[in-house]
Structure formats: structure tokens, C-alpha cells
Design a protein around this motif. Sequence first.
Motif, PDB file in Angstrom:
ATOM      1  N   LEU A 124       0.848  -1.266  -0.156  1.00  0.00           N
ATOM      2  CA  LEU A 124      -0.066  -0.096  -0.039  1.00  0.00           C
ATOM      3  C   LEU A 124       0.908   1.207   0.036  1.00  0.00           C
ATOM      4  CD1 LEU A 124      -2.935  -0.833   2.488  1.00  0.00           C
ATOM      5  CD2 LEU A 124      -3.274  -0.664  -0.037  1.00  0.00           C
ATOM      6  N   GLY A 128       0.789   4.127  -2.903  1.00  0.00           N
ATOM      7  CA  GLY A 128       0.260   5.332  -2.463  1.00  0.00           C
ATOM      8  C   GLY A 128       1.227   6.405  -3.376  1.00  0.00           C
ATOM      9  N   SER A 172      -6.329  -0.835  -6.050  1.00  0.00           N
ATOM     10  CA  SER A 172      -6.396   0.258  -6.780  1.00  0.00           C
ATOM     11  C   SER A 172      -6.374   1.243  -6.137  1.00  0.00           C
ATOM     12  CB  SER A 172      -7.778   0.026  -7.381  1.00  0.00           C
ATOM     13  OG  SER A 172      -8.876   0.209  -6.428  1.00  0.00           O
ATOM     14  N   GLY A 173      -6.117   2.521  -6.896  1.00  0.00           N
ATOM     15  CA  GLY A 173      -5.819   3.861  -6.059  1.00  0.00           C
ATOM     16  C   GLY A 173      -5.750   4.990  -7.065  1.00  0.00           C
ATOM     17  N   MET A 187      -7.053   4.219  -1.753  1.00  0.00           N
ATOM     18  CA  MET A 187      -6.669   2.804  -2.227  1.00  0.00           C
ATOM     19  C   MET A 187      -7.567   2.021  -1.736  1.00  0.00           C
ATOM     20  SD  MET A 187      -2.581   3.105  -1.847  1.00  0.00           S
ATOM     21  CE  MET A 187      -2.766   3.713  -0.235  1.00  0.00           C
TER      22      MET A 187
END
Length: 443
Positions: A124, A128, A172-173, A187
Motif C-alpha cells: 500500500l 500510494g 487500486s488507487g 486505495m
Amino acid sequence: MTGWPRSEIDRLCTLNKGLLTPARGLTQGSQNPEKQNVFHILEVRDKLREIVGASTNWRDHVKAMEERKLLQSFLAKSQEGLPPRRMKDSYIEVLLPLGSQPELREKYLTVQNTVRFGRILEDLDSLGVLVCYMHTRIHSAKMSPLSIVTALVDKIDLCKKNLSPEQDIKFSGHVSWVGKTSMEVKMRMFQLHGNEFCPVLDATFVMVARDSENKGPAFVNPLIPESPEEEELFRQGELNKGRRVAFSSTSLLKMAPSAEERTTIHEMFLSTLDPKTISFRSRILPPNAMWMENSKLKSLEICHPQERNIFNRIFGGFLMRKAYELGWATACNFGGSRPFVVAVDDIMFQKPVEVGSLLFLSSQVCFTQGNYIQVRVHSEVASLQNKEHMTTNVFHFTFMSEKEVPLVCPRTYGESMLYLDGQRHFNSMSLPVNLRKDFLVEP
């Protein structure tokens, strides 16, 4: 990082494109899935190095950072000089093919045949940063003049979904809010069940942009919402910023506890007095309780070059993984069973950790309620010259045990403040969840 053959990565991305859908809140009909940015998990760190121009060998890192100084001329003098971007411009998807590529499982596997949440935190964090580089990319420059770093993990909420190490995972983000020099990134994580990717968690990170040498703030592209859903996401970003400011202003390090909180602490104190002595100094534990000071665990990490990020500081995801694993062990030791994480919030990156540092992690239970265990992990680095310790991060994790856990009791005023702080973080959790057999998220 050891790369997979490009042909294999392309094949996997192509096979899974049909399963990848735009994130909730983005304009649905205007997106063509075939044109979306889809990455294999092993591509992400390599893509970040390419964008920044970072070296892959530690011996070359000084030269690579010197070359970044030449990018200063690409920095905007004001935000008005940067072209606005849409949420879909930064939208990317990353595939973690645990099911279709069994060779990846070992890194993510727990002894209980579940997925290591500490590894998910690492992914993550990398995602990001990459999302923000998609938002701020300059097409005329080969490398980005910006140094984008994680400032805060605002919130991670987990759904009641089993994390199987034998099914593909998708992240996904996209950027959901922008300030002058900061960006909020939303996210989501999904896991494949049958032919459908089902939600696993939602995460909100705050990233900041700095100049090419990572010495001062830098402006980022403004964000333009294109639909009512996107306007709501942007509005929520503004509210999140205000909430963080308000939460900080009422910190127990700055202000006294509220009247209700003072009553809570006083009642807990009275419950620990020995009725036989009728003395404020004579303290005993209530039934099914444990002193907070006895809930601590500590660890030490030597920060090697292997764990560096693209700016040759220690990777924030690595810090989160180590803190999480120590926090999980603390909750496990306290509750007497294997706990499951249900929320992560308010991880502030106060100071970067240099390669070669001695990183001290201290974890303790600071609040309990029913089956819930609130754990606080404090990390600091030691200066080898003057032996001083400096705080780098404070982590807050909410765990759930399979059975009711003991009450944690503060003995001192300082511990009482930790208790109230833990209670505040627990109460900020979106909604308490009910433990289910398929809710298995371990270190």
C-alpha cells in the motif's frame, strides 16, 4: 528486487485486465479498462526507481542523488503554474497474483496459511507513492523533479473477507484530494472469489511533495472533480484535513482530558484501590485485569541498505510492517489467542529513518474493550554521537481476539493518558466488526 520476465508480467496483466474495474467514485462510463495503468506487483518499485532516477545499487546512490539536483529547474514556482488533473489521471491498478503465480506466496504466507498483513502495508505504501507520481507527472521531463513521501496513514479499515494466499489480489488507487503541497490517496484492496474481485480493505494515505533533493516543500497539480461522486470524495478530503487538525489540537500532549475522560480515569483508579487498607498507595488489580506496564514488548532493528526507499531512506512500508508485527505479537501475548487486525489509523511519519540507524520499537496495549485490543507502537532512532533517542513514528492498531480479553489498567498518570489516547483511537474506528471465521488477517 528480483524482476520477473517482462513477457510473463505482460501476460498476467493481459489475462487479468478483464477482471479489473475502475474504483468507486471515478467516472464510470468514461474509462476504458484497456487503457488503464495496470502493474504487476513486482513492477511497482522498479517503476518508482525509473520515475525518480534512483540507483538500483547502494554503491551508486550518492551519484544518483547528485543527478537529481539538476531537476530543480522543472519545479513549479506556484500551484497556478501547473496543469489541473482529474482523479482518473492518477488511477492505477496493481495485481498481486498469489493464485496464478504460486512462487510469490512464500513472501506473503503466515504459518496459519493466511496472508501477512505486514506485507500488504508495504504494498500500500509503494502504491500510494506511485499514484501521486501519476498525478504529478511531467511529460516533458524524463524524471520527476518531485520527491514524494508518505506523511500520514490516516485510516485503514478492513472488511470481513478471508485473505487466502491462493487467490489473486488487486489493489487500486487514485488521488482524491489535493492541497498546495500535499495529496490524499484513496486505495482499495480486493481478492478474487470465483470470477469477481471482492473488497477487502479501504485505505487513506496522505503524501507530501518535496523538491528534488527532499529538502523543502514543492507544489503539486490541482485536482478537478468531474462528477458528484468525485466532488463528494474531494469534500471528504477537506473534512479529513479538518478532522486531523482538530484531533491534533485536542491532543492529550497539549490539552487536559475532558470531564468525562477524567471521570473514567478516576473510576479506574478507585477500582484498583485495596479495600482492606483504604490507602491511595495500596493498589491491586481488579478481576480479569492486567497492569498496562506488563503488556509491553520491545524490538530492535538495524536498518540495512536493503530496506531503503527510492530516496535512500528506510522504506516507510518496512517500518509499518515491523511495527505491525510487533503490535500483533503484543496483542497475541496479551489476549492469549491469535488476534486479527480490524483497523489501522493515525500513523504519522514525523522523521525519516536513515540507513544504518538503530531503530527501537516499543509496543504496548493501551486500551481494551470486550474482544478488542488497542495497541500503540512507538518507534525511535538513536543518535550514535550523543546517545539521544528521537521519535520517528507512532503507530495505532486495533486488533480483535477470538475471546474476551483482560481489562488493561494504567498505574501512573502517564499511562492513564495513554489509556485515554487509545480509547480515542478506538472510538474513531468506523464501525465495530463481528469476528467471523473468514476474517483472517495476520502478520
